[in-house]
Design a protein around this motif. Structure first.
Motif, mmCIF file in Angstrom:
data_model
loop_
_atom_site.group_PDB
_atom_site.id
_atom_site.type_symbol
_atom_site.label_atom_id
_atom_site.label_comp_id
_atom_site.label_asym_id
_atom_site.label_seq_id
_atom_site.Cartn_x
_atom_site.Cartn_y
_atom_site.Cartn_z
ATOM 1 N N SER A 341 0.826 -1.208 0.000
ATOM 2 C CA SER A 341 0.000 0.000 0.000
ATOM 3 C C SER A 341 0.863 1.262 0.000
ATOM 4 O O SER A 341 0.490 2.277 -0.599
ATOM 5 C CB SER A 341 -0.936 -0.004 1.214
ATOM 6 O OG SER A 341 -0.218 0.180 2.424
ATOM 7 N N TRP A 342 2.004 1.205 0.661
ATOM 8 C CA TRP A 342 2.928 2.348 0.701
ATOM 9 C C TRP A 342 3.494 2.625 -0.689
ATOM 10 O O TRP A 342 3.630 3.773 -1.108
ATOM 11 C CB TRP A 342 4.043 2.053 1.700
ATOM 12 C CG TRP A 342 5.032 3.163 1.890
ATOM 13 C CD1 TRP A 342 4.773 4.445 2.261
ATOM 14 C CD2 TRP A 342 6.457 3.075 1.734
ATOM 15 N NE1 TRP A 342 5.949 5.169 2.344
ATOM 16 C CE2 TRP A 342 6.992 4.353 2.025
ATOM 17 C CE3 TRP A 342 7.330 2.052 1.392
ATOM 18 C CZ2 TRP A 342 8.362 4.622 1.982
ATOM 19 C CZ3 TRP A 342 8.697 2.305 1.348
ATOM 20 C CH2 TRP A 342 9.193 3.590 1.639
ATOM 21 N N LEU A 343 3.813 1.559 -1.418
ATOM 22 C CA LEU A 343 4.292 1.725 -2.791
ATOM 23 C C LEU A 343 3.218 2.343 -3.683
ATOM 24 O O LEU A 343 3.511 3.150 -4.568
ATOM 25 C CB LEU A 343 4.704 0.369 -3.378
ATOM 26 C CG LEU A 343 5.852 -0.388 -2.718
ATOM 27 C CD1 LEU A 343 6.081 -1.711 -3.446
ATOM 28 C CD2 LEU A 343 7.135 0.424 -2.711
ATOM 29 N N ILE A 344 1.967 1.961 -3.440
ATOM 30 C CA ILE A 344 0.859 2.369 -4.308
ATOM 31 C C ILE A 344 0.351 3.770 -3.998
ATOM 32 O O ILE A 344 0.034 4.549 -4.914
ATOM 33 C CB ILE A 344 -0.292 1.350 -4.177
ATOM 34 C CG1 ILE A 344 0.148 -0.009 -4.743
ATOM 35 C CG2 ILE A 344 -1.558 1.854 -4.872
ATOM 36 C CD1 ILE A 344 -0.810 -1.135 -4.415
ATOM 37 N N ASN A 345 0.257 4.120 -2.723
ATOM 38 C CA ASN A 345 -0.350 5.398 -2.333
ATOM 39 C C ASN A 345 0.337 6.593 -2.989
ATOM 40 O O ASN A 345 1.552 6.586 -3.224
ATOM 41 C CB ASN A 345 -0.299 5.564 -0.815
ATOM 42 C CG ASN A 345 -1.272 4.639 -0.106
ATOM 43 O OD1 ASN A 345 -2.200 4.117 -0.722
ATOM 44 N ND2 ASN A 345 -1.055 4.425 1.180
ATOM 45 N N ARG A 346 -0.439 7.627 -3.238
ATOM 46 C CA ARG A 346 0.099 8.835 -3.857
ATOM 47 C C ARG A 346 1.109 9.517 -2.934
ATOM 48 O O ARG A 346 1.045 9.376 -1.711
ATOM 49 C CB ARG A 346 -1.041 9.802 -4.173
ATOM 50 C CG ARG A 346 -2.055 9.256 -5.162
ATOM 51 C CD ARG A 346 -3.192 10.230 -5.365
ATOM 52 N NE ARG A 346 -3.876 10.520 -4.106
ATOM 53 C CZ ARG A 346 -4.920 11.344 -4.001
ATOM 54 N NH1 ARG A 346 -5.375 11.966 -5.079
ATOM 55 N NH2 ARG A 346 -5.488 11.551 -2.833
ATOM 56 N N LYS A 347 2.018 10.261 -3.525
ATOM 57 C CA LYS A 347 3.045 10.937 -2.739
ATOM 58 C C LYS A 347 2.442 11.936 -1.755
ATOM 59 O O LYS A 347 2.929 12.090 -0.633
ATOM 60 C CB LYS A 347 4.040 11.641 -3.670
ATOM 61 C CG LYS A 347 4.883 10.672 -4.494
ATOM 62 C CD LYS A 347 5.874 11.401 -5.375
ATOM 63 C CE LYS A 347 6.716 10.418 -6.181
ATOM 64 N NZ LYS A 347 7.698 11.120 -7.054
ATOM 65 N N GLU A 348 1.376 12.601 -2.172
ATOM 66 C CA GLU A 348 0.746 13.572 -1.272
ATOM 67 C C GLU A 348 0.075 12.904 -0.080
ATOM 68 O O GLU A 348 -0.260 13.560 0.904
ATOM 69 C CB GLU A 348 -0.267 14.438 -2.027
ATOM 70 C CG GLU A 348 -1.292 13.669 -2.817
ATOM 71 C CD GLU A 348 -0.895 13.456 -4.263
ATOM 72 O OE1 GLU A 348 -1.796 13.506 -5.128
ATOM 73 O OE2 GLU A 348 0.298 13.277 -4.537
#
Length: 397
Positions: A341-348
């Motif tokens: 999920s950390w890889l997928i989530n948006r940078k913001e």
């Protein structure tokens, strides 16, 4: 091949009759098979005639039982060098599920209805849907091995799977469901609390698990030579199985290079200073061997979850009347889910915002389909109302 009616009188004076199929098998040996009904004799004769002509017929007297074929199947796996965990699973399926229920059944008599009845018996006796599926797969593998040995002509498991393919896939998706944040995946707040509650002993391992998404077997088999402190990378080249034996990852996709943040590198540097210079494994036991999975979960992860307050109530109370709590996430795979999920989530939103292909590679999935089946719903949507309106305006302008 001929069918004839046989009539006789028993010593007690009772007249009886039966239908006999008289034929020669693929080796030219004469065979006789008796039926109480002509309909059954005709059906057998029609099937046997085709099988003999194609050279695949196996008579009952030349067949073997499921139990015997299962032992040969296990021997095939051992000769092929399958992992000990795989051989152990084969023996478990054979000894606890197949032999007790259909072990005495001849392969030549194992038909589609017989396999369906076997499935029903497993369900009635309380085997879970997942276990029934695994055992049925093992039975199909036994039949395939027996066919190569000339002990079976048909594989009813394969026939059943062929008719159920789409239905099984839909049912499996319904049963498995999607991994959800806060249920299967720790939230960002829960991970922050967990990292703050780690003790010195388990901190390096669990921080590495959080920020690499490595499988338990990969963490347990990680060697120091695969940690690049200068480049900030960890290479996955091997794993430790449940018996503590070191070997390659199960698939080629499992071999990968994972960039890691400074928090991991710093934790591993400190950990290296406290270890013997002769230590080979990063997270090995004092004797140098791999830690057990249960040791990591029960002595490392669960206590840290409790200290962090990442818990759920059991519905029971202790002797002082206080509710008893337990760790909310009880497996290392939850940390792997968080990493995904950390890889997928948006940078913001505090993530890396990586594309699907890179997520697949970092996780070591054999196919992108696997990645999307488990995590596809987590990827940010790019078809909201505003973007759709803009696209429509450009198209029509």
């Amino acid at each position: 091949m001929s069918i004839r009616k046989r009539e006789w009188t028993t010593p007690g004076g009772v007249k009886k009759s039966a239908w006999v199929v008289d034929y020669s098998d693929t080796t030219g040996k004469r065979r006789l098979k008796t039926f109480s009904r002509k309909k059954d004799a005709d059906q057998f004769a029609a099937t046997a005639s085709v099988e003999v002509r194609e050279g695949i017929h196996v008579a009952d007297s030349a067949s073997v039982t499921v139990a015997t074929a299962g032992k040969l199947w296990i021997a095939s796996g051992e000769n092929a060098g399958l992992e000990r965990s795989t051989i152990k699973q084969r023996k478990t399926h054979l000894d606890y599920h197949l032999v007790p229920l259909i072990g005495a059944t001849l392969l030549s008599k194992l038909t589609v209805p017989a396999v369906r009845e076997f499935e029903d018996r497993m369900r009635i006796e309380g085997r879970s849907p997942a276990m029934r599926k695994k055992v049925l797969t093992s039975l199909g593998s036994i039949l395939a091995d027996a066919a190569e040995r000339g002990l079976a002509t048909r594989n009813p498991v394969r026939d059943i799977r062929g008719t159920r393919k789409g239905r099984d896939r839909r049912q499996e998706k319904r049963q498995k469901g999607r991994v959800e944040v806060g249920v299967d995946i720790p939230t960002r707040e829960e991970i922050k609390a967990l990292l703050g509650a780690l003790d010195a002993h388990w901190r390096p391992l669990l921080i590495t698990a959080v920020f690499t998404g490595m499988r338990s077997s990969e963490l347990r088999g990680l060697a120091w030579k695969e940690v690049d402190f200068k480049r900030g990378e960890i290479t996955v080249n091997q794993r430790a199985d449940q018996f503590g034996e070191i070997g390659p990852p199960k698939s080629e996709a499992g071999v990968r290079v994972i960039p890691v943040p400074p928090i991991v590198i710093n934790a591993l540097r400190e950990h290296r200073l406290q270890q013997s210079k002769l230590a080979h494994l990063v997270f090995g036991n004092p004797d140098g061997g791999p830690r057990s999975h249960s040791n990591i979960v029960n002595k490392g992860l669960k206590p840290a979850m409790k200290r962090a307050g990442v818990t759920v109530t059991t519905g029971e109370i202790d002797k002082d009347g206080n509710p008893i709590v337990e760790a909310k996430y009880t497996g290392l795979h939850s940390l792997r889910h968080f990493y995904a999920s950390w890889l997928i989530n948006r940078k913001e939103d505090g993530g890396l915002g990586l594309p699907t292909k890179m997520v697949q590679e970092r996780l070591g999935h054999a196919s992108i389909v696997m990645t999307m089946d488990v995590y596809g719903h987590l990827f940010p949507r790019t078809d909201d109302g505003t973007e759709l309106a803009q696209a429509a305006n450009i198209l029509l302008s």
